[in-house]
Design an enzyme around this catalytic site. Structure first.
Site, PDB file in Angstrom:
ATOM      1  CG  HIS A  20      11.394  -2.751   3.693  1.00  0.00           C
ATOM      2  ND1 HIS A  20      10.023  -2.667   3.667  1.00  0.00           N
ATOM      3  CD2 HIS A  20      11.679  -3.958   4.245  1.00  0.00           C
ATOM      4  CE1 HIS A  20       9.505  -3.761   4.189  1.00  0.00           C
ATOM      5  NE2 HIS A  20      10.487  -4.567   4.537  1.00  0.00           N
TER       6      HIS A  20
ATOM      7  CB  ALA B 238       2.125  -0.054   6.568  1.00  0.00           C
TER       8      ALA B 238
ATOM      9  NE  ARG C 178       4.330   6.475   1.749  1.00  0.00           N
ATOM     10  CZ  ARG C 178       4.516   5.212   2.080  1.00  0.00           C
ATOM     11  NH1 ARG C 178       4.833   4.319   1.171  1.00  0.00           N
ATOM     12  NH2 ARG C 178       4.393   4.826   3.321  1.00  0.00           N
TER      13      ARG C 178
ATOM     14  CE1 TYR D  11       9.338   4.666   3.017  1.00  0.00           C
ATOM     15  CE2 TYR D  11       7.807   6.513   3.018  1.00  0.00           C
ATOM     16  CZ  TYR D  11       8.278   5.347   3.591  1.00  0.00           C
ATOM     17  OH  TYR D  11       7.696   4.852   4.733  1.00  0.00           O
TER      18      TYR D  11
ATOM     19  CD  GLU E 145      10.717  -8.005   4.845  1.00  0.00           C
ATOM     20  OE1 GLU E 145      10.699  -9.195   5.264  1.00  0.00           O
ATOM     21  OE2 GLU E 145      10.525  -7.023   5.567  1.00  0.00           O
TER      22      GLU E 145
ATOM     23  NE  ARG F 169      10.950   5.070   8.434  1.00  0.00           N
ATOM     24  CZ  ARG F 169       9.904   5.090   7.616  1.00  0.00           C
ATOM     25  NH1 ARG F 169       9.834   4.227   6.608  1.00  0.00           N
ATOM     26  NH2 ARG F 169       8.937   5.960   7.785  1.00  0.00           N
TER      27      ARG F 169
ATOM     28  N   PRO G 285       0.803  -1.222   0.000  1.00  0.00           N
ATOM     29  CG  PRO G 285       0.037  -0.984   2.183  1.00  0.00           C
ATOM     30  CD  PRO G 285       0.683  -1.973   1.260  1.00  0.00           C
ATOM     31  CG  ASN G 286      -0.072   4.170   1.508  1.00  0.00           C
ATOM     32  OD1 ASN G 286      -1.097   4.714   1.099  1.00  0.00           O
ATOM     33  ND2 ASN G 286      -0.010   3.546   2.667  1.00  0.00           N
TER      34      ASN G 286
ATOM     35  CG  ASN H 205       8.448  -2.148  -0.210  1.00  0.00           C
ATOM     36  OD1 ASN H 205       7.990  -2.298   0.925  1.00  0.00           O
ATOM     37  ND2 ASN H 205       9.000  -1.016  -0.628  1.00  0.00           N
TER      38      ASN H 205
HETATM   39  C1  DQA Z   1       8.575   0.736   3.403  1.00  0.00           C
HETATM   40  C2  DQA Z   1       8.715   0.893   4.916  1.00  0.00           C
HETATM   41  C3  DQA Z   1       7.373   0.728   5.601  1.00  0.00           C
HETATM   42  O1  DQA Z   1       7.515   0.933   7.009  1.00  0.00           O
HETATM   43  C4  DQA Z   1       6.380   1.749   5.091  1.00  0.00           C
HETATM   44  O2  DQA Z   1       5.113   1.547   5.676  1.00  0.00           O
HETATM   45  C5  DQA Z   1       6.288   1.762   3.608  1.00  0.00           C
HETATM   46  C6  DQA Z   1       7.530   1.664   2.832  1.00  0.00           C
HETATM   47  C7  DQA Z   1       9.897   1.025   2.673  1.00  0.00           C
HETATM   48  O3  DQA Z   1      10.010   0.655   1.510  1.00  0.00           O
HETATM   49  O4  DQA Z   1      10.795   1.657   3.238  1.00  0.00           O
HETATM   50  O5  DQA Z   1       5.213   1.909   3.038  1.00  0.00           O
HETATM   51  O6  DQA Z   1       8.222  -0.612   3.114  1.00  0.00           O
END
Ligand code: DQA
Length: 160
Positions: free
Chosen positions: A112, A89, A17, A22, A110, A119, A9-10, A86
């Site tokens: 990120h 959240a 964003r 990011y 995985e 964080r 998501p997002n 990825n």
């Molecule tokens: C994320 C890290 C997560 O905590 C966050 O909610 C994201 C992006 C990252 O790529 O750094 O949406 O997965």
């Protein structure tokens, strides 16, 4: 070899964003780079982003060869050899996603953009990591390239 790159998501908002966390690379630029690397490595790539957890779970089932996922893009309905994930959240909360991967035994790495371990406390834990072949974080968009290379190497050699 078929690899799926799955984004949670997002992540469709990457580029605008919270760029201080990011970066300013968009998801479609990340996809372009992943496709170039996939061509170089000689693997087929499916790339997708999900704002709805159930759709991602359906896609994982189909990519693992267990289910037809009628609601997801056709390229996600075929079995894959592995996935780069990825989960945004959901990484920190979703036992359902962890269960989906272990249920169909789809190997995954995985990734990120940010270093989740540097964080807020609630982001310093991944419920997916224990089932992953590897975890790469903190290198921004470039991390997708590194993680893709790592996943393909691991699948080809059987090495972790
Ligand atoms: C994320 C890290 C997560 O905590 C966050 O909610 C994201 C992006 C990252 O790529 O750094 O949406 O997965």
């Amino acid at each position: 070899m078929r690899i799926a790159v799955l984004n949670g998501p997002n992540l469709n908002l990457l580029g605008t964003r919270e760029p201080e966390i990011y970066g300013s690379t968009t998801l479609s630029e990340i996809e372009g780079c992943a496709r170039e690397v996939a061509d170089e490595l000689g693997v087929q790539l499916a790339f997708a982003q999900f704002n709805h957890e159930g759709d991602l779970i359906d896609a994982i089932h189909a990519l693992g060869g267990r289910g037809t996922a009628p609601g997801v893009a056709p390229e996600l309905r075929e079995k894959a050899d592995g996935a780069l994930v990825n989960a945004g959240a959901w990484t920190h909360t979703s036992l359902a996603l962890a269960d989906a991967f272990s249920s169909v035994k789809l190997p995954f790495v995985e990734v990120h953009l940010s270093n989740i371990f540097a964080r807020e406390p609630e982001r310093r834990h991944s419920v997916l990591a224990s089932g992953a072949r590897g975890l790469l974080c903190g290198f921004g968009a470039y991390g997708y390239e590194m993680a893709l290379r790592g996943l393909v190497h691991s699948l080809r050699t059987g090495k972790r």
